[in-house]
Enzyme design. Structure first.
Site: not given
Ligand code: NAP
Length: 264
Positions: A14, A154, A98, A164, A158
């Protein structure tokens, strides 16, 4: 004057989409990113597609104090997202969150903090406009169909379940549905979890598979008929319009709102 943004989670799926969205929006400026790794590096060192000389901070509090910004966007994990948001509000930043998986208590706590400071904030488990409509239509249908099950699907990376979006949908349905324990009163499960999670008698089922992005079907059953309301996010671009709109909206708001449907 551009809206200066700090983004947490720049290496995530994201986060990378959000960087593109910010770079393509002429009124937005990405001022810094927060990553739990890569202190002292620049964005271009950690994200392949970016050429930007934007600083990377591992300490969110230092970032919020050193960088002058208007809006904080979090796309990380529930634990870090909550901690970042609390710190952002303490440092007088508006927030667009998000990250999903915050508990009701945590959302209430953040709302109290933001409202006290009169800061506009949005926490939305789903920024896809179509998903918001799916939730609204489900709430409408719930007045006529109290028997409903939610299936959310998903990708297998995830971390939180149910999503959520599924919880938010069930909460919206609950507000418009006659409370009911569904299924046979004597039903049993031959395997634990067969009937999924439960909220006010509704069942929620979570599927995790590679290849999926974010999908949800809300199925209502009534005498002689079944109504299905389904939404599919085919890629993460589907969430960016909602995030972009929210950045503009929080600049005009003075309290925290949970759910994109409340600002559209
Ligand atoms: P992702 O690819 O796993 O990305 C999460 C990122 O956060 C990773 O790069 C991770 O690093 C990093 N991270 C973990 N702990 C951290 C910290 N303390 N400080 C800074 N960065 C940190 O997941 P994603 O698919 O992008 O999704 C991210 C979030 O958005 C999730 O909660 C997901 O459920 C949510 N989401 C929301 C929507 C919406 O419409 N609201 C849509 C899709 C997803 P590492 O790889 O090093 O662990």
């Amino acid at each position: 004057m551009p809206i200066n943004i700090i983004l947490a989670g720049p290496r995530g799926k994201m986060g990378k989409e959000a960087i593109q969205m910010i770079e393509n929006e002429s009124d937005f400026n990405l001022a810094a990113v927060i990553d739990h790794k890569n202190e002292g590096k620049l964005l271009k060192d950690i994200v392949e597609d970016s050429a930007a000389n934007i600083p990377v901070y591992t300490n969110p509090d230092t970032c919020f104090k050193e960088i002058e910004a208007d809006v904080f966007i979090d796309l990380t994990t529930p634990e870090s997202g909550y901690m970042h948001t609390k710190l952002a509000i303490a440092n007088n930043l508006r927030a667009v969150i998000g990250t999903s998986g915050f508990t009701e208590e945590k959302i209430s706590e953040l709302k109290e903090l933001a409202d006290e400071k009169k800061l506009g904030c949005i926490i939305a488990p789903n920024f896809a406009i179509g998903a918001v409509l799916m939730m609204k239509f489900s709430k409408m249908a719930a007045a006529y169909f109290p028997d409903v099950e939610i299936i959310e699907m998903h990708h297998d990376q995830k971390v939180d379940a149910p999503s959520g979006t599924a919880i938010k949908t069930a909460e919206m349905i609950r507000n418009n549905r006659r409370s009911k324990q569904q299924g046979h009163p004597n039903e049993t499960s031959n395997l634990e979890g067969a009937r999924g999670a439960e909220l006010d008698g509704m069942h929620i089922h979570s599927i995790r598979l590679p290849g999926l992005v974010a999908h949800q079907e809300v199925i209502f059953g009534g005498p002689g008929q079944v109504l299905s309301i389904k939404h599919d996010s085919m890629n993460r671009d589907s969430f960016m319009q909602g995030i972009q709109t929210s950045v503009y909206k929080v600049m005009e708001m003075d309290s925290l709102v949970y759910g994109l449907e409340n600002i559209l």
